[in-house]
Design a protein around this motif. Sequence first.
Motif, PDB file in Angstrom:
ATOM      1  N   LYS A  40    -112.645 -16.508  54.758  1.00  0.00           N
ATOM      2  CA  LYS A  40    -112.926 -15.706  53.564  1.00  0.00           C
ATOM      3  C   LYS A  40    -113.759 -14.470  53.939  1.00  0.00           C
ATOM      4  CE  LYS A  40    -113.965 -18.047  49.905  1.00  0.00           C
ATOM      5  NZ  LYS A  40    -114.761 -18.845  48.924  1.00  0.00           N
ATOM      6  N   GLU A  41    -114.706 -14.639  54.861  1.00  0.00           N
ATOM      7  CA  GLU A  41    -115.485 -13.486  55.327  1.00  0.00           C
ATOM      8  C   GLU A  41    -114.592 -12.470  56.031  1.00  0.00           C
ATOM      9  OE1 GLU A  41    -118.531 -14.972  57.849  1.00  0.00           O
ATOM     10  OE2 GLU A  41    -119.557 -16.099  56.266  1.00  0.00           O
ATOM     11  N   ARG A  42    -113.659 -12.958  56.839  1.00  0.00           N
ATOM     12  CA  ARG A  42    -112.747 -12.049  57.540  1.00  0.00           C
ATOM     13  C   ARG A  42    -111.859 -11.305  56.537  1.00  0.00           C
ATOM     14  NH1 ARG A  42    -116.162 -13.551  60.460  1.00  0.00           N
ATOM     15  NH2 ARG A  42    -115.928 -14.625  62.469  1.00  0.00           N
ATOM     16  N   LEU A  43    -111.409 -12.003  55.522  1.00  0.00           N
ATOM     17  CA  LEU A  43    -110.559 -11.375  54.509  1.00  0.00           C
ATOM     18  C   LEU A  43    -111.355 -10.407  53.641  1.00  0.00           C
ATOM     19  CD1 LEU A  43    -108.359 -14.433  53.475  1.00  0.00           C
ATOM     20  CD2 LEU A  43    -107.650 -12.439  54.816  1.00  0.00           C
ATOM     21  N   ALA A  44    -112.632 -10.662  53.465  1.00  0.00           N
ATOM     22  CA  ALA A  44    -113.479  -9.707  52.743  1.00  0.00           C
ATOM     23  C   ALA A  44    -113.505  -8.367  53.482  1.00  0.00           C
ATOM     24  CB  ALA A  44    -114.891 -10.262  52.582  1.00  0.00           C
ATOM     25  N   ARG A 258     -96.350 -19.352  39.902  1.00  0.00           N
ATOM     26  CA  ARG A 258     -97.612 -18.659  39.617  1.00  0.00           C
ATOM     27  C   ARG A 258     -97.904 -18.514  38.120  1.00  0.00           C
ATOM     28  NH1 ARG A 258     -96.451 -13.677  37.825  1.00  0.00           N
ATOM     29  NH2 ARG A 258     -94.583 -12.572  38.574  1.00  0.00           N
ATOM     30  N   ALA A 259     -97.170 -19.234  37.256  1.00  0.00           N
ATOM     31  CA  ALA A 259     -97.421 -19.143  35.812  1.00  0.00           C
ATOM     32  C   ALA A 259     -98.855 -19.546  35.505  1.00  0.00           C
ATOM     33  CB  ALA A 259     -96.443 -20.022  35.053  1.00  0.00           C
ATOM     34  N   LEU A 260     -99.500 -18.777  34.639  1.00  0.00           N
ATOM     35  CA  LEU A 260    -100.921 -19.013  34.346  1.00  0.00           C
ATOM     36  C   LEU A 260    -101.183 -20.397  33.770  1.00  0.00           C
ATOM     37  CD1 LEU A 260    -102.135 -15.593  32.956  1.00  0.00           C
ATOM     38  CD2 LEU A 260    -103.046 -16.818  34.915  1.00  0.00           C
ATOM     39  N   GLY A 261    -100.258 -20.916  33.007  1.00  0.00           N
ATOM     40  CA  GLY A 261    -100.473 -22.242  32.439  1.00  0.00           C
ATOM     41  C   GLY A 261     -99.993 -23.369  33.315  1.00  0.00           C
ATOM     42  N   GLY A 262     -99.573 -23.049  34.526  1.00  0.00           N
ATOM     43  CA  GLY A 262     -98.992 -24.055  35.404  1.00  0.00           C
ATOM     44  C   GLY A 262     -99.999 -24.800  36.251  1.00  0.00           C
ATOM     45  N   ALA A 263     -99.536 -25.903  36.812  1.00  0.00           N
ATOM     46  CA  ALA A 263    -100.411 -26.778  37.591  1.00  0.00           C
ATOM     47  C   ALA A 263    -100.856 -26.150  38.902  1.00  0.00           C
ATOM     48  CB  ALA A 263     -99.693 -28.103  37.862  1.00  0.00           C
ATOM     49  N   HIS A 264    -100.050 -25.265  39.469  1.00  0.00           N
ATOM     50  CA  HIS A 264    -100.409 -24.682  40.759  1.00  0.00           C
ATOM     51  C   HIS A 264    -101.589 -23.718  40.634  1.00  0.00           C
ATOM     52  CE1 HIS A 264     -96.369 -26.242  41.559  1.00  0.00           C
ATOM     53  NE2 HIS A 264     -96.754 -26.321  42.813  1.00  0.00           N
ATOM     54  N   VAL A 265    -101.568 -22.888  39.611  1.00  0.00           N
ATOM     55  CA  VAL A 265    -102.711 -21.996  39.379  1.00  0.00           C
ATOM     56  C   VAL A 265    -103.941 -22.809  39.003  1.00  0.00           C
ATOM     57  CG1 VAL A 265    -103.626 -20.173  37.887  1.00  0.00           C
ATOM     58  CG2 VAL A 265    -101.293 -20.000  38.794  1.00  0.00           C
ATOM     59  N   ASP A 266    -103.742 -23.840  38.198  1.00  0.00           N
ATOM     60  CA  ASP A 266    -104.859 -24.698  37.806  1.00  0.00           C
ATOM     61  C   ASP A 266    -105.485 -25.368  39.029  1.00  0.00           C
ATOM     62  OD1 ASP A 266    -106.465 -26.006  35.707  1.00  0.00           O
ATOM     63  OD2 ASP A 266    -105.461 -27.826  36.390  1.00  0.00           O
ATOM     64  N   PHE A 267    -104.645 -25.803  39.975  1.00  0.00           N
ATOM     65  CA  PHE A 267    -105.168 -26.408  41.197  1.00  0.00           C
ATOM     66  C   PHE A 267    -105.929 -25.385  42.027  1.00  0.00           C
ATOM     67  CE2 PHE A 267    -104.504 -27.115  45.783  1.00  0.00           C
ATOM     68  CZ  PHE A 267    -105.216 -28.303  45.935  1.00  0.00           C
ATOM     69  N   ALA A 268    -105.339 -24.202  42.208  1.00  0.00           N
ATOM     70  CA  ALA A 268    -105.952 -23.193  43.074  1.00  0.00           C
ATOM     71  C   ALA A 268    -107.298 -22.712  42.546  1.00  0.00           C
ATOM     72  CB  ALA A 268    -105.003 -22.010  43.241  1.00  0.00           C
ATOM     73  N   ARG A 269    -107.456 -22.678  41.241  1.00  0.00           N
ATOM     74  CA  ARG A 269    -108.728 -22.192  40.691  1.00  0.00           C
ATOM     75  C   ARG A 269    -109.860 -23.187  40.939  1.00  0.00           C
ATOM     76  NH1 ARG A 269    -106.885 -21.510  34.621  1.00  0.00           N
ATOM     77  NH2 ARG A 269    -108.733 -20.179  34.547  1.00  0.00           N
ATOM     78  N   GLN A 270    -109.524 -24.441  41.282  1.00  0.00           N
ATOM     79  CA  GLN A 270    -110.539 -25.474  41.486  1.00  0.00           C
ATOM     80  C   GLN A 270    -111.015 -25.594  42.929  1.00  0.00           C
ATOM     81  OE1 GLN A 270    -109.532 -29.280  39.485  1.00  0.00           O
ATOM     82  NE2 GLN A 270    -107.880 -28.156  38.483  1.00  0.00           N
ATOM     83  N   ILE A 271    -110.296 -24.970  43.866  1.00  0.00           N
ATOM     84  CA  ILE A 271    -110.681 -25.089  45.272  1.00  0.00           C
ATOM     85  C   ILE A 271    -111.369 -23.807  45.739  1.00  0.00           C
ATOM     86  CG2 ILE A 271    -108.886 -26.765  45.827  1.00  0.00           C
ATOM     87  CD1 ILE A 271    -107.246 -24.453  47.034  1.00  0.00           C
ATOM     88  N   ARG A 272    -112.177 -23.926  46.786  1.00  0.00           N
ATOM     89  CA  ARG A 272    -112.968 -22.792  47.260  1.00  0.00           C
ATOM     90  C   ARG A 272    -112.363 -22.100  48.474  1.00  0.00           C
ATOM     91  NH1 ARG A 272    -114.346 -20.192  44.182  1.00  0.00           N
ATOM     92  NH2 ARG A 272    -115.709 -19.082  45.624  1.00  0.00           N
ATOM     93  N   ASN A 273    -111.212 -22.541  48.921  1.00  0.00           N
ATOM     94  CA  ASN A 273    -110.525 -21.813  49.996  1.00  0.00           C
ATOM     95  C   ASN A 273    -110.216 -20.388  49.549  1.00  0.00           C
ATOM     96  OD1 ASN A 273    -109.674 -24.714  49.836  1.00  0.00           O
ATOM     97  ND2 ASN A 273    -108.714 -24.271  51.803  1.00  0.00           N
ATOM     98  N   GLU A 298    -115.099 -13.918  39.560  1.00  0.00           N
ATOM     99  CA  GLU A 298    -116.346 -13.296  40.007  1.00  0.00           C
ATOM    100  C   GLU A 298    -116.095 -12.100  40.932  1.00  0.00           C
ATOM    101  OE1 GLU A 298    -118.647 -16.390  41.765  1.00  0.00           O
ATOM    102  OE2 GLU A 298    -118.671 -17.614  39.945  1.00  0.00           O
ATOM    103  N   HIS A 299    -114.825 -11.771  41.138  1.00  0.00           N
ATOM    104  CA  HIS A 299    -114.474 -10.650  42.021  1.00  0.00           C
ATOM    105  C   HIS A 299    -115.143 -10.800  43.392  1.00  0.00           C
ATOM    106  CE1 HIS A 299    -113.229  -7.771  38.499  1.00  0.00           C
ATOM    107  NE2 HIS A 299    -112.539  -8.899  38.541  1.00  0.00           N
ATOM    108  N   GLU A 300    -114.952 -11.954  43.988  1.00  0.00           N
ATOM    109  CA  GLU A 300    -115.545 -12.287  45.280  1.00  0.00           C
ATOM    110  C   GLU A 300    -114.666 -11.745  46.407  1.00  0.00           C
ATOM    111  OE1 GLU A 300    -116.717 -16.296  47.867  1.00  0.00           O
ATOM    112  OE2 GLU A 300    -115.635 -16.471  45.972  1.00  0.00           O
ATOM    113  N   PRO A 301    -115.144 -10.801  47.208  1.00  0.00           N
ATOM    114  CA  PRO A 301    -114.328 -10.249  48.287  1.00  0.00           C
ATOM    115  C   PRO A 301    -113.833 -11.344  49.234  1.00  0.00           C
ATOM    116  CG  PRO A 301    -116.297  -8.928  47.965  1.00  0.00           C
ATOM    117  CD  PRO A 301    -116.476 -10.162  47.134  1.00  0.00           C
TER     118      PRO A 301
END
Length: 445
Positions: A40-44, A258-273, A298-301
Motif C-alpha cells: 500500500k505504501e508503494r502504491l501510494a 463491481r456492482a455497489l450492492g454486490g457481495a464482492h464490493v461488500d467484501f472488499a470494503r471490509q479488508i485492509r489490503n 478516507e481517500h487513503e493513498p
Amino acid sequence: MTSPALQQPQWPDRDRLEAVVRGLESLPPLVLAAECDQLKERLAAVARGEAFLLQGGDCAETFAGTGADSIGGKFRTLLQMAVVLTYAGSVPVVKVGRMAGQFGKPRSAATEVRDGVELPVYRGDAVNGIEFSVAARTPDPGRLLTAYHCSSATLNLCRSLAGGGFADLRRVHAWNQDFVTGSPAGQRYEQLADEIDRAIAFMHACGADPREFRAVEFYSSHEALLLDYERALTRTDVRSGRAYDLSAHLLWIGERTRALGGAHVDFARQIRNPVAVKIGPEATAQDVLELIEALDPEHEPGRLTLITRMGAGRIRQALPPLVEKVAASGALVVWVCDPMHGNTVEAASGQKTRYFDDVLDEVAGFFEVHRALGTHPGGIHIEFTGDDVTECIGGGDHIAESDLTYRYETACDPRLNRGQSLDLAFRVAELYRRHAVSGPHPARR
C-alpha cells in the motif's frame, strides 16, 4: 440482508464445500498483513506520481502450470519489463504478479454447448476442469485446496527468485540485451538498451553494489472472485485488529462483479489490503465516484487502484470524464491501463485473439489522456507468459493469424508471449519518457 454474489460456482455438495472451507481456515496465510501494508505504501507513491505499477501474468493459472519453468519464465519476463520501465521513467517500478491465486475466472455464460451437449462452463482450475466432460466440468470444492497449495508453491519460488540472485540487475539486463540482439524489432530499442548498459557499467566502475541491484520486491495479486476461498483466508491482524485477505497482497474486483450492492464490493470494503477495481467503457463518472466512496472513503493513498479496460477505440473518449471527476473529488487513486480485455476479437479459426497494435494503441491513448489532464498514468496490467506461445497477433515477431494454431495454449484468454511483452515494455518506456518530458498540464502545476 445478504448482498448478491455473482459469478459463484454452483457447488453440488455443500457439505464438502463447508469441510474444505474449514480446512482452508486452519491453514497458514499465504502472505502477511505487514507485506500488504508495504505494498500500500508503494502504491501510494504511484498515486503521487513517484512510481509506476507493472502488474501481469496469466489470464488463468492452471494447476499443471505450477512448475518451476513456467513460474520462472513469467517472473523473468516481469523483471525484464521492469528494468526497461525503471530506467526510462527514472522512477521505481512496483512489481505485482498476476500469479499465485489467479485460478478462478468470471464467465459470460453459465454453460456451453458442443455438438448438442450442454455442460457447465470452465470457471478456472479452482472450480472445475477444462476438459469437456461431465466429470471435469462438475464444480469440485476440493479444487480450492489444490489452488491454495499451488499458490503457496508459486509464492515460495517467486520469493526465492526475488532474493536469491536470479533478479540481479546485471543478469536481467543481459537477458534484455539478448532480446534486442535476437528480436526482429530489436534495433528499435538498441539505443535505450545501450543507455542502460552504460549506466550499469558506470555504477559498477564506481563500486556501487546496493542490495536493490541484487534483489527485488515482489507482490502477488488475483481477482477476488471465489468468495468462499477469499473469506476462508481472511485473518484478523494482531497488530491492528483489522481484517486482511491473506490469499494475496492485492485483490481486485472485476468488471462483472463491481456492482455497489454486490457481495464482492461488500467484501472488499471490509479488508485492509490495497484493492483494485476493473472499469469498463460503460462506467460513468458517478459509478466510479460511488466505488471510491465505498472502498476508499478516507481517500487513503495506495488503498484503491482503478484499472481501466476500455478498448483501443474507446479509451480516448471514455476515460477523460472519469479522470477529471476523480481528480476534482480529491481522491488519490492509482490509474492503471489494462489494454488486453477491451481488445479481444475472434479469429476465423474461432479462437480468441488480440492484435498487438490494438494493445499498444490503448496504452498510447491512456498516456495521451493523462498527459492532457496533467494526471499520472500509474501503470499497466497485462496478461502474458514467459513462453513462446502464439496467441496474440503482431508484435516484433510478426505473428500472423495463421500462426495461432502453432502454440495456442491459454486456458482462457490470449496472452502476450515473452517477445511481445518485452516489445510492449520498450514501447511503454518511450511513452513514459515523452509524458515525463511534457510535464504537468499548466492548470495542474
